[in-house]
Design a protein around this motif. Structure first.
Motif, short mmCIF file in Angstrom:
data_model
loop_
_atom_site.label_atom_id
_atom_site.label_comp_id
_atom_site.label_asym_id
_atom_site.label_seq_id
_atom_site.Cartn_x
_atom_site.Cartn_y
_atom_site.Cartn_z
N UNK A 125 -28.78 65.66 -50.58
CA UNK A 125 -28.33 64.06 -50.06
C UNK A 125 -30.01 63.35 -49.71
N UNK A 126 -31.05 63.64 -49.39
CA UNK A 126 -32.26 63.11 -49.32
C UNK A 126 -33.40 62.90 -50.21
N UNK A 127 -32.68 63.68 -50.98
CA UNK A 127 -34.19 64.72 -52.13
C UNK A 127 -34.48 63.13 -52.66
N UNK A 128 -35.71 63.05 -53.39
CA UNK A 128 -35.94 61.65 -53.76
C UNK A 128 -36.27 60.56 -52.63
N UNK A 129 -35.74 59.94 -51.75
CA UNK A 129 -35.84 59.70 -50.63
C UNK A 129 -36.48 60.08 -49.22
N UNK A 130 -36.80 61.55 -49.44
CA UNK A 130 -37.09 61.32 -47.61
C UNK A 130 -38.69 62.25 -47.95
#
Length: 114
Positions: free
Chosen positions: A61-66
């Motif tokens: 759910x957060x991969x690529x953003x966090x």
């Protein structure tokens, strides 16, 4: 015993960024560190882990953003959060396991809202 203190939370608009910090009371050199979050009315969920060697693992759910990083000299780990969404609203906690015991900070609130 280890004390963990999270900081850096706050109110941010969708699409914005925040950097969370987790400061430990002692050396974290040999420890993996984790971030978890708990949204209102929800169970606590795993967000990310950084190993003692610096390898990182993130929830889909957060991969690529966090992204995660650590500064062993400061006994601190960081969670850089970009492209934040309202669904990221939660209290964020850091975690360390030592001697078979899991230690948690008190958390920092992140609110993503326009």
């Amino acid at each position: 015993q280890v004390q963990l203190v999270e900081s850096g939370g706050g109110l941010v608009q969708p699409g914005g960024s925040l950097r969370l910090s987790c400061a430990a009371s002692g050396s974290i050199f040999n420890n993996a560190m984790g971030w978890y979050r708990q949204a209102p009315g929800e169970l606590r969920e795993w967000v990310a882990t950084i190993t003692s060697g610096g390898s990182t693992f993130l929830a889909d759910s957060v991969k690529g953003r966090f992204t995660l990083s650590r500064d062993n000299a400061k006994n601190t780990v960081y969670l850089q959060m970009n492209s934040l969404k309202p669904d990221d609203t939660a209290v964020y906690y850091c975690n360390i396991g030592r001697g078979g015991v899991a230690y948690w900070g008190k958390g920092t609130l992140v609110t993503v809202s326009s």
